[in-house]
Design a protein around this motif. Sequence first.
Motif, mmCIF file in Angstrom:
data_model
loop_
_atom_site.group_PDB
_atom_site.id
_atom_site.type_symbol
_atom_site.label_atom_id
_atom_site.label_comp_id
_atom_site.label_asym_id
_atom_site.label_seq_id
_atom_site.Cartn_x
_atom_site.Cartn_y
_atom_site.Cartn_z
ATOM 1 N N ALA A 1 3.387 -29.045 40.740
ATOM 2 C CA ALA A 1 2.051 -29.303 41.271
ATOM 3 C C ALA A 1 0.982 -28.752 40.320
ATOM 4 C CB ALA A 1 1.899 -28.661 42.647
ATOM 5 N N PRO A 2 -0.237 -29.264 40.405
ATOM 6 C CA PRO A 2 -1.317 -28.716 39.578
ATOM 7 C C PRO A 2 -1.630 -27.271 39.974
ATOM 8 C CG PRO A 2 -1.933 -30.828 40.565
ATOM 9 C CD PRO A 2 -0.680 -30.397 41.237
ATOM 10 N N GLY A 3 -2.158 -26.494 39.033
ATOM 11 C CA GLY A 3 -2.529 -25.122 39.339
ATOM 12 C C GLY A 3 -1.328 -24.201 39.428
ATOM 13 N N THR A 4 -1.552 -23.014 39.968
ATOM 14 C CA THR A 4 -0.479 -22.016 40.026
ATOM 15 C C THR A 4 -0.310 -21.432 41.430
ATOM 16 O OG1 THR A 4 -2.020 -20.233 39.422
ATOM 17 C CG2 THR A 4 -0.850 -21.347 37.628
ATOM 18 N N ASP A 5 -0.853 -22.097 42.440
ATOM 19 C CA ASP A 5 -0.869 -21.517 43.778
ATOM 20 C C ASP A 5 0.264 -22.042 44.658
ATOM 21 O OD1 ASP A 5 -3.264 -19.952 43.389
ATOM 22 O OD2 ASP A 5 -4.367 -21.844 43.413
ATOM 23 N N HIS A 6 0.430 -21.385 45.809
ATOM 24 C CA HIS A 6 1.389 -21.839 46.806
ATOM 25 C C HIS A 6 1.055 -23.253 47.264
ATOM 26 C CE1 HIS A 6 1.954 -17.324 48.016
ATOM 27 N NE2 HIS A 6 2.701 -17.660 46.983
ATOM 28 N N THR A 7 2.042 -23.923 47.850
ATOM 29 C CA THR A 7 1.842 -25.257 48.408
ATOM 30 C C THR A 7 2.225 -25.256 49.882
ATOM 31 O OG1 THR A 7 3.992 -25.799 47.375
ATOM 32 C CG2 THR A 7 2.009 -26.632 46.310
ATOM 33 N N ARG A 8 1.457 -25.995 50.665
ATOM 34 C CA ARG A 8 1.653 -26.053 52.119
ATOM 35 C C ARG A 8 2.807 -27.015 52.403
ATOM 36 N NH1 ARG A 8 -0.411 -23.291 56.818
ATOM 37 N NH2 ARG A 8 -0.565 -24.778 58.542
ATOM 38 N N GLU A 9 3.953 -26.453 52.767
ATOM 39 C CA GLU A 9 5.165 -27.260 52.945
ATOM 40 C C GLU A 9 5.950 -26.846 54.180
ATOM 41 O OE1 GLU A 9 7.654 -28.056 49.485
ATOM 42 O OE2 GLU A 9 6.189 -27.015 48.220
ATOM 43 N N PHE B 1 -4.957 -28.805 52.416
ATOM 44 C CA PHE B 1 -4.788 -27.715 51.465
ATOM 45 C C PHE B 1 -4.727 -28.219 50.014
ATOM 46 C CE2 PHE B 1 -3.317 -26.198 55.495
ATOM 47 C CZ PHE B 1 -3.617 -24.844 55.529
ATOM 48 N N GLY B 2 -4.908 -29.514 49.830
ATOM 49 C CA GLY B 2 -4.794 -30.083 48.491
ATOM 50 C C GLY B 2 -3.373 -30.207 48.010
ATOM 51 N N ASP B 3 -2.405 -30.287 48.942
ATOM 52 C CA ASP B 3 -0.990 -30.242 48.579
ATOM 53 C C ASP B 3 -0.226 -31.498 48.973
ATOM 54 O OD1 ASP B 3 -1.248 -27.666 47.507
ATOM 55 O OD2 ASP B 3 -0.949 -26.734 49.468
ATOM 56 N N LEU B 4 -0.932 -32.603 49.143
ATOM 57 C CA LEU B 4 -0.256 -33.835 49.496
ATOM 58 C C LEU B 4 0.781 -34.196 48.428
ATOM 59 C CD1 LEU B 4 -0.551 -35.859 51.845
ATOM 60 C CD2 LEU B 4 -1.958 -37.267 50.322
ATOM 61 N N GLY B 5 1.994 -34.500 48.855
ATOM 62 C CA GLY B 5 3.057 -34.873 47.922
ATOM 63 C C GLY B 5 3.875 -33.715 47.390
ATOM 64 N N GLY C 1 9.131 -30.006 51.337
ATOM 65 C CA GLY C 1 8.343 -31.212 51.568
ATOM 66 C C GLY C 1 6.988 -30.904 52.162
ATOM 67 N N ALA C 2 5.999 -31.712 51.814
ATOM 68 C CA ALA C 2 4.631 -31.490 52.268
ATOM 69 C C ALA C 2 4.551 -31.448 53.792
ATOM 70 C CB ALA C 2 3.720 -32.588 51.720
ATOM 71 N N ALA C 3 3.865 -30.426 54.306
ATOM 72 C CA ALA C 3 3.660 -30.301 55.742
ATOM 73 C C ALA C 3 2.692 -31.383 56.224
ATOM 74 C CB ALA C 3 3.109 -28.912 56.060
ATOM 75 N N PRO C 4 2.663 -31.646 57.535
ATOM 76 C CA PRO C 4 1.771 -32.694 58.043
ATOM 77 C C PRO C 4 0.295 -32.479 57.689
ATOM 78 C CG PRO C 4 3.362 -32.062 59.719
ATOM 79 C CD PRO C 4 3.532 -31.097 58.591
#
Length: 404
Positions: free
Chosen positions: A345-353, A23-27, A15-18
């Motif tokens: 998620a869009p792109g191919t990068d890690h997500t802040r979660e 980081f562009g990772d909402l949701g 789940g998305a971190a606060p």
Amino acid sequence: MARAIILMADSLGVGAAPDAEQFGDLGANTLAHLLAAYKEDKGEALPLPNLTKLGLVDACEAAGKEACEVAERSAPKAAWGYAKELSSGKDTPSGHWEMAGVPVLFDWGYFPNTQPCFPEEFVTELCKRAEIPGILGNCYGSGTVILEQLGEEHVKTGMPICYTSVDSVFQIAAHEQSFGLDKLYQVCEIARALLDDMNIGRVIARPFIGTSSADFMRTGNRRDYSVLPPAPTLLDKLAQDGGEVISIGKISDIYAHQGITQKHKAPGLMNLLEKTSEIIDSAPDHSLIFTNLVDFDEKFGHRRNAVGYAEALKQFDDYLPTILNKMQKEDLLIITADHGCDPTAPGTDHTREYVPVLAYTPGIDNIALGERQSFADIGQTLAQWFNLSTLDYGDSFADDLIKA
């Protein structure tokens, strides 16, 4: 005396971190979204009975505020919670180091998303020292796509493929036969030395094989060249206390081989799990077995293959009883992750979660650990479990486990 096992389910965010929006990772929610993708593709929910029993689904629903549908649901028989990251990035070293008690509170160096993206002086010096005719790529790229685009030209010219991402990383892909594995490692070592002043976190060797763009594929001979953690980690403390710190997979590379007493490589998810199981049989008291399950991130998260990720997670779940049944009375198993990599998620990068924090020791019951304020809570817990001195960061939940 106690032993501990860490299974780092690389990229299994919950789940998305606060601060995900920064980081562009909402949701983002790696677990919830791969489960939904699997059900949509297969017409039925994914069975994860063992991970569910360890609290993974409960942790994800509490962290991500999003339903996670699995084929069967049971109450956890483990301690479970979720942790947010103190470190400034969403990269592999930051997540691993923070989990071992050393968060990254400085900013890494990054390359601009331009082409070319590497400084001309650096490229010139790299080519000179490594005695190579030049480099290909010099851009942001996906590791698999860039092989399709530039692999054949690399084989023809002898120029390695160099690329980066939003992480603090310099990656070099080269063909094992035509370029040579030893030569690739040599170029990486030269790059590592040149990039220290730019504060680049990792240089990664990405060897591949094949005859054309149609069949190029990476091999298990990847090697990471990381800078040293900025302070002694849990691993250092345990090794200095006479314990064994047993690295399986890329763990040793991530910690720049510091605090490691044994190293084992194994290609692929099942080989990594089987090697872990084998080591459990022989690991002495006062030892930490630390395994990174890289396939989740490398083969599925970055490639945005949600269904493949789900199927790999099912393989992990199926194998878990083999590990659980080998655990001794004072053994502690922790399953966690170092960041997210939401395959939807869009792109191919890690997500802040948030990452899961699942802890199991024989005889434990359902313990809700709630939201942990740092990945370092895991390291602090293990420091207490091993009767080591307190780490500078993290709040231990070992007392909860001992009371259980």
